[in-house]
Every structure is written in structure tokens, then in C-alpha cells.
Design a protein around this motif. Structure first.
Motif, PDB file in Angstrom:
ATOM      1  N   LYS A 102       0.811  -1.220   0.000  1.00 50.70           N
ATOM      2  CA  LYS A 102       0.000   0.000   0.000  1.00 50.70           C
ATOM      3  C   LYS A 102       0.845   1.270   0.000  1.00 50.70           C
ATOM      4  N   GLU A 103       1.809   1.360   0.899  1.00 48.34           N
ATOM      5  CA  GLU A 103       2.592   2.585   1.032  1.00 48.34           C
ATOM      6  C   GLU A 103       3.830   2.557   0.138  1.00 48.34           C
ATOM      7  N   LEU A 104       4.008   3.651  -0.600  1.00 48.00           N
ATOM      8  CA  LEU A 104       5.144   3.802  -1.494  1.00 48.00           C
ATOM      9  C   LEU A 104       6.033   4.923  -0.956  1.00 48.00           C
ATOM     10  N   TYR A 105       7.305   4.603  -0.715  1.00 46.32           N
ATOM     11  CA  TYR A 105       8.270   5.569  -0.194  1.00 46.32           C
ATOM     12  C   TYR A 105       9.137   6.063  -1.352  1.00 46.32           C
ATOM     13  N   ILE A 106       9.107   7.376  -1.588  1.00 50.06           N
ATOM     14  CA  ILE A 106       9.723   7.964  -2.777  1.00 50.06           C
ATOM     15  C   ILE A 106      10.768   8.997  -2.366  1.00 50.06           C
ATOM     16  N   SER A 107      11.970   8.903  -2.934  1.00 56.30           N
ATOM     17  CA  SER A 107      12.994   9.918  -2.661  1.00 56.30           C
ATOM     18  C   SER A 107      12.859  11.055  -3.669  1.00 56.30           C
ATOM     19  N   ASN A 108      12.805  12.279  -3.132  1.00 52.36           N
ATOM     20  CA  ASN A 108      12.698  13.486  -3.962  1.00 52.36           C
ATOM     21  C   ASN A 108      14.016  14.244  -3.891  1.00 52.36           C
ATOM     22  N   GLY A 112      14.927  17.346  -0.899  1.00 52.15           N
ATOM     23  CA  GLY A 112      15.451  16.845   0.364  1.00 52.15           C
ATOM     24  C   GLY A 112      14.388  16.210   1.237  1.00 52.15           C
ATOM     25  N   ILE A 113      13.458  15.512   0.606  1.00 51.47           N
ATOM     26  CA  ILE A 113      12.387  14.862   1.359  1.00 51.47           C
ATOM     27  C   ILE A 113      12.136  13.453   0.830  1.00 51.47           C
ATOM     28  N   VAL A 114      11.480  12.663   1.670  1.00 52.41           N
ATOM     29  CA  VAL A 114      10.904  11.389   1.258  1.00 52.41           C
ATOM     30  C   VAL A 114       9.394  11.552   1.300  1.00 52.41           C
ATOM     31  N   THR A 115       8.754  11.302   0.179  1.00 48.55           N
ATOM     32  CA  THR A 115       7.295  11.389   0.097  1.00 48.55           C
ATOM     33  C   THR A 115       6.706   9.996   0.249  1.00 48.55           C
ATOM     34  N   VAL A 116       5.717   9.868   1.130  1.00 46.51           N
ATOM     35  CA  VAL A 116       5.033   8.590   1.335  1.00 46.51           C
ATOM     36  C   VAL A 116       3.637   8.702   0.725  1.00 46.51           C
ATOM     37  N   VAL A 117       3.343   7.785  -0.186  1.00 47.38           N
ATOM     38  CA  VAL A 117       2.079   7.831  -0.922  1.00 47.38           C
ATOM     39  C   VAL A 117       1.247   6.593  -0.604  1.00 47.38           C
TER      40      VAL A 117
END
Length: 319
Positions: A102-108, A112-117
């Protein structure tokens, strides 16, 4: 009779073929390779600058980091149709899917953030500040921890997946690129591209248990830049892509000693297994091809031409 036998062989070949997806960063395409014939059987147009790719748990969709479109695309693996876009934050490069699917961890990288979708609701549920230029992303097999690398800050950031808070930082060598968990999650392997090293960290103590360097005869040290890592599930081997050194290092995963260097294409970047870990595929960016390595013999068997600057790999195993 001969026709029947031939038909049976062809049918068996089709049934035993893994499907290998390759993102082509400069062509804005995904190449699809049949693992039995080792030929490109389809090419799909996708968003701009596709890099990281991964499959959903049921293999029905391929998630694609379309970096220059600032989105993650969901592609139907059977038809190649882009079904929808997920919010990703700016310049998504690498990501990791939680074991719950379900949760996708994305490096931006730029922010300088990690977005959780939330991939079900198609919504951002958290954005976590990390170090400068986040790159690598991995989630532990039990789903309790996500780890991100920051290229400029030179840290591994340990994130509690329940609280979405950083719980620990591990300093590593210059420009960490990729993280790979062992099958049971007791160790992580992290590559430092400019530092030229791999560090192995115990996930319980968060202490380093080994640090590996590389030396290839005839290759300048500055060209040996570790990036992608794959570990065999039996704990026997670690394979490390060495970037512009154009080699893959084969490491004894128990002794942490380099066994062999395999010459592949130019600027080898990422790797993934196919055929029940009997084969290892590598993306070679500058030469625009994929190398096929036989894991038992530790020999390069074939080179497959794909698009320009192949980057990521994802594999659907045969049924």
C-alpha cells in the motif's frame, strides 16, 4: 508428430519465460524482455526520464518514476497502458514499496524529502525531511523501517514506518546511492558511489559489520563507483554494479571478500535476478544495453540492446 513436439517446446518456453522490464532514461520508454529468448518483445512509451521502476505485489502494475514529469506512473503490465499517475513530489528517482503493498516511499532529490504515498487512495500521507539529495530507498522485509540515502549529506536515514519519523542516522562514505536488505532483514548493504565502497550494517545494532573496497586491474580507482546491489536469497553472493568501471563485482556474502569481477556494458547501473536467481540482468547506461549473467558459472552470457540509457529493472517471474 514433429510439429506437435515443436509446439510443445515453444509452449513450454513461453510458460517458463520471466518478463523483464527495463526503463530507458533518454528514450522515455520501457523495454520488455523475454528471459528465455533474451530478446526485446515490446517497447512502451512512458513519461519523461523514467528511472526507478518496481512492480505491485500482484504484478499487475509497474510503477515508474517519471522524474522530469514529477510523477509516478502506474502502467498495466499486460497492455503497457498508463492507468493513472500518483503524486510523488518533485523529481522522483528511486522508491520502495512497503510489504503491505500500500505505502510507497519515494525519494525526492531536489527537495530533500521522502514522500510517502498511499497507492490505494492515490494520496500523499506524509513528507519526511531528510538530508541533501536523497537517492536510494528501501523498506525492511517486515515493513518496520524504511531507509533513505542522502547523496550530499552522506547519511543513511532510518525511518520508522509507523510514525514516519527518522529514528537514526548512519554516516557512510561519499555519495551513498543504493540500499539492499538481506532476505531476513538482519543486514543492509549500502553503496557509496564516490567513496568507492560498500558498507554492511547490522539492522538491530545499526553498527557496521564490514566495509568493502574494490580494485580492478587496469581500471582507474576513480572509475570504480558502486551503485546497484543484489543479494542472492540463499545468502551466498552479493553482486555490485560498479558504474563507469563497466564491471560487476561478485562478493562472497559471508566473508565479504570479492570473488570475481565480470566485464559488462558501459556504466552499469542496476541489477535484478530472473529465472529463479539463475540469471542476473544488468542495465548498462552508456552502451544502451542489458547484460545477462549466469549465476552458477559467474559468466556473462549475452548482451541485449535496449533503449538509450537503460536505468531500472523489474522482473515478473514465470508461473
Amino acid at each position: 508428430m514433429k510439429k506437435l513436439i515443436l509446439t510443445s517446446i515453444l509452449t513450454a518456453s513461453i510458460l517458463n519465460a520471466d518478463t523483464i522490464f527495463v526503463s530507458n532514461e533518454k528514450d522515455n520508454t520501457i523495454s520488455v524482455i523475454d528471459s528465455v529468448t533474451n530478446k526485446v518483445v515490446k517497447t512502451y512509451e512512458v513519461g519523461q526520464r523514467p528511472r526507478g521502476i518496481l512492480l505491485t505485489k500482484d504484478y499487475s502494475k509497474l510503477y515508474i518514476c517519471a522524474s522530469d514529469d514529477d510523477t509516478v506512473q502506474a502502467m498495466d503490465t499486460k497492455t503497457g497502458e498508463i492507468l493513472y499517475n500518483l503524486p510523488s513530489g518533485e523529481d522522483p528517482e528511486q522508491f520502495a514499496l512497503h510489504p503491505d503493498g500500500k505505502e510507497l516511499y519515494i525519494s525526492n532529490e531536489n527537495d530533500g524529502i521522502v514522500t510517502v504515498v498511499d497507492t490505494v487512495e492515490k494520496a500523499v500521507i506524509s513528507q519526511i525531511e531528510v538530508g541533501l539529495e536523497p537517492e536510494g530507498m528501501a523498506v525492511s522485509p517486515d515493513g518496520s523501517v524504511a531507509i533513505n540515502t542522502s547523496e550530499t549529506s552522506n547519511f543513511l536515514h532510518w525511518i520508522d514506518t509507523k510514525t514516519k519519523k527518522i529514528i537514526h542516522n548512519t554516516l557512510v562514505d561519499q555519495r551513498p546511492r543504493h540500499i539492499e536488505f538481506s532476505k531476513n532483514g538482519d543486514m543492509i548493504w549500502a553503496s557509496s558511489e564516490i567513496g568507492g565502497t560498500i558498507v554492511v550494517v547490522n539492522t538491530k545494532t545499526k553498527e557496521s559489520v564490514a566495509k568493502l573496497g574494490f580494485k580492478i586491474p587496469g581500471i582507474f580507482k576513480d572509475l570504480i563507483q558502486p551503485v546497484g546491489i543484489k543479494l542472492t536469497s540463499d545468502g551466498k553472493y552479493a553482486f555490485v554494479a560498479l558504474g563507469p568501471a563497466n564491471h560487476v563485482a561478485v562478493i562472497d556474502a559471508k566473508t565479504y571478500k570479492v570473488i570475481k569481477y565480470l566485464l559488462v556494458g558501459k556504466r552499469v547501473w542496476q541489477l535484478d535476478f530472473a529465472q529463479n536467481e539463475k540469471k542476473l540482468y544488468t542495465t548498462n547506461g552508456v552502451s544502451g544495453d542489458v547484460s545477462v549473467i549466469d549465476v552458477d558459472s559467474l559468466k556473462v552470457e549475452k548482451t541485449i540492446k535496449v533503449g538509450r540509457y537503460p536505468w531500472g529493472l523489474a522482473v515478473i517471474p514465470s508461473k
